[in-house]
Each structure stands twice: as C-alpha cells, then as structure tokens.
Scaffold this motif. Structure first.
Motif, mmCIF file in Angstrom:
data_model
loop_
_atom_site.group_PDB
_atom_site.id
_atom_site.type_symbol
_atom_site.label_atom_id
_atom_site.label_comp_id
_atom_site.label_asym_id
_atom_site.label_seq_id
_atom_site.Cartn_x
_atom_site.Cartn_y
_atom_site.Cartn_z
ATOM 1 N N GLU A 57 0.741 -1.096 -0.006
ATOM 2 C CA GLU A 57 -0.070 -0.030 0.050
ATOM 3 C C GLU A 57 0.803 1.220 0.199
ATOM 4 N N SER A 58 2.088 1.260 0.498
ATOM 5 C CA SER A 58 2.781 2.231 0.568
ATOM 6 C C SER A 58 3.918 2.492 -0.701
ATOM 7 N N GLY A 59 3.830 1.551 -1.623
ATOM 8 C CA GLY A 59 4.501 1.247 -2.611
ATOM 9 C C GLY A 59 5.850 0.972 -2.416
ATOM 10 N N ASP A 60 6.105 0.284 -1.344
ATOM 11 C CA ASP A 60 7.740 0.006 -0.832
ATOM 12 C C ASP A 60 8.199 -1.252 -1.290
ATOM 13 N N MET A 61 7.297 -2.005 -2.140
ATOM 14 C CA MET A 61 7.348 -3.410 -2.770
ATOM 15 C C MET A 61 7.425 -3.345 -4.308
ATOM 16 N N ASP A 62 8.557 -3.724 -4.981
ATOM 17 C CA ASP A 62 8.528 -3.630 -6.453
ATOM 18 C C ASP A 62 7.862 -4.887 -6.835
ATOM 19 N N GLN A 63 7.289 -4.703 -8.348
ATOM 20 C CA GLN A 63 6.405 -5.362 -8.902
ATOM 21 C C GLN A 63 6.824 -6.992 -9.268
ATOM 22 N N GLU A 64 8.332 -6.995 -9.284
ATOM 23 C CA GLU A 64 8.757 -8.561 -9.599
ATOM 24 C C GLU A 64 8.507 -9.269 -7.979
ATOM 25 N N GLU A 65 8.721 -8.605 -6.919
ATOM 26 C CA GLU A 65 8.333 -9.253 -5.761
ATOM 27 C C GLU A 65 6.961 -9.665 -5.503
ATOM 28 N N ILE A 66 6.114 -8.766 -5.846
ATOM 29 C CA ILE A 66 4.508 -8.778 -5.775
ATOM 30 C C ILE A 66 4.098 -10.226 -6.624
ATOM 31 N N GLU A 67 4.776 -10.146 -7.879
ATOM 32 C CA GLU A 67 4.304 -11.214 -8.654
ATOM 33 C C GLU A 67 4.684 -12.519 -8.197
ATOM 34 N N GLU A 68 5.790 -12.526 -7.609
ATOM 35 C CA GLU A 68 6.413 -13.848 -7.066
ATOM 36 C C GLU A 68 5.570 -14.116 -5.710
ATOM 37 N N LEU A 69 5.148 -13.085 -4.854
ATOM 38 C CA LEU A 69 4.386 -13.642 -3.754
ATOM 39 C C LEU A 69 2.847 -14.016 -4.349
ATOM 40 N N VAL A 70 2.374 -13.351 -5.318
ATOM 41 C CA VAL A 70 1.125 -13.887 -5.597
ATOM 42 C C VAL A 70 1.209 -15.371 -6.254
ATOM 43 N N CYS A 71 2.296 -15.770 -6.915
ATOM 44 C CA CYS A 71 2.271 -17.151 -7.343
ATOM 45 C C CYS A 71 2.696 -18.047 -6.322
ATOM 46 N N GLU A 72 3.241 -17.610 -5.378
ATOM 47 C CA GLU A 72 3.540 -18.374 -4.208
ATOM 48 C C GLU A 72 2.463 -18.632 -3.296
ATOM 49 N N ILE A 73 1.572 -17.634 -3.253
ATOM 50 C CA ILE A 73 0.285 -17.849 -2.266
ATOM 51 C C ILE A 73 -0.610 -18.659 -2.961
ATOM 52 N N GLU A 74 -0.993 -18.318 -4.444
ATOM 53 C CA GLU A 74 -1.766 -19.221 -4.959
ATOM 54 C C GLU A 74 -1.339 -20.724 -4.975
ATOM 55 N N GLU A 75 -0.347 -20.839 -4.935
ATOM 56 C CA GLU A 75 0.274 -22.387 -4.874
ATOM 57 C C GLU A 75 0.127 -22.822 -3.570
ATOM 58 N N MET A 76 0.537 -22.138 -2.713
ATOM 59 C CA MET A 76 0.037 -22.470 -1.198
ATOM 60 C C MET A 76 -1.542 -22.853 -1.252
ATOM 61 N N LEU A 77 -2.240 -21.878 -1.617
ATOM 62 C CA LEU A 77 -3.765 -22.171 -1.500
ATOM 63 C C LEU A 77 -4.167 -23.539 -2.363
ATOM 64 N N LYS A 78 -3.603 -23.578 -3.385
ATOM 65 C CA LYS A 78 -3.837 -24.723 -4.373
ATOM 66 C C LYS A 78 -3.637 -26.098 -3.713
ATOM 67 N N ALA A 79 -2.385 -26.184 -2.948
ATOM 68 C CA ALA A 79 -1.912 -27.326 -2.194
ATOM 69 C C ALA A 79 -2.799 -27.351 -1.032
ATOM 70 N N ASN A 80 -3.192 -26.297 -0.313
ATOM 71 C CA ASN A 80 -4.149 -26.746 0.945
ATOM 72 C C ASN A 80 -5.369 -27.228 0.435
ATOM 73 N N LYS A 81 -6.016 -26.780 -0.769
ATOM 74 C CA LYS A 81 -7.163 -27.073 -1.066
ATOM 75 C C LYS A 81 -7.059 -28.637 -1.382
ATOM 76 N N GLU A 82 -6.216 -29.007 -2.112
ATOM 77 C CA GLU A 82 -5.955 -30.437 -2.490
ATOM 78 C C GLU A 82 -5.808 -31.137 -1.471
ATOM 79 N N LEU A 83 -5.082 -30.767 -0.303
ATOM 80 C CA LEU A 83 -5.040 -31.681 0.925
ATOM 81 C C LEU A 83 -6.508 -31.716 1.570
ATOM 82 N N GLY A 84 -7.235 -30.719 1.369
ATOM 83 C CA GLY A 84 -8.568 -30.887 2.078
ATOM 84 C C GLY A 84 -9.715 -31.687 1.305
ATOM 85 N N ASP A 85 -9.436 -31.864 -0.143
ATOM 86 C CA ASP A 85 -10.153 -32.646 -0.691
ATOM 87 C C ASP A 85 -10.194 -34.082 -0.573
#
Length: 89
Positions: free
Chosen positions: A61-89
C-alpha cells in the motif's frame, strides 16, 4: 486487476483470515491446556507469519514493494492455497 490489487485481495480475503482461524484454534488449545510443545511452537510461528503478512500489506500500500516481488508472492500464495485445497479434498 493489477498484481498489487490481487496480492492485497489474497492477503486480506484468504491468507490473513485463514491465519487468524488457525491462531484461534491454537490459542484455544493453549487455553484449555491441551497444546503440546509442538503446537505452542507453531503458535509462535503463525503469529510471526501473520505479522509478516500485515507488513507485506503495508509495503504494498505504501509502494515499498517492487512489481517483481509482488508477482512472486502472488504465485507463491496461489500455489500454497491450491496445495491446501488439494489436501482438504
């Protein structure tokens, strides 16, 4: 939706609420004296994670995170959520 907006949404709508739910569960175990040392250690780790996620939100929100880091975090979080969902199925 920009990657920044997507990351904010992931953190606010999924990651932080899920983290808080898990913390509530662990706090309940501790309060009822049913927690073992592993769960007490996990509680501390999850608290640290929650703090890191909140710091990420502030940085985005303050603009202190660069775009590359943001994209990496989005990918990591989406992978983590997908793995958690698969464990729950």
């Amino acid at each position: 939706m920009t990657q920044s907006q997507k990351l904010i949404q992931l953190l606010e709508k999924q990651v932080l609420p899920d983290t808080q739910d898990h913390l509530d569960y662990l706090f309940e175990l501790v309060a009822t004296k049913k927690a073992d040392q592993e769960e007490i250690d996990e509680l501390k780790e999850i608290q640290d994670m929650r703090t890191e996620f909140k710091t990420m939100l502030d940085d985005i929100e303050s603009g202190d995170m660069d775009q590359e880091e943001i994209e990496e975090l989005v990918c990591e979080i989406e992978e983590m959520l997908k793995a958690n969902k698969e464990l729950g199925d």
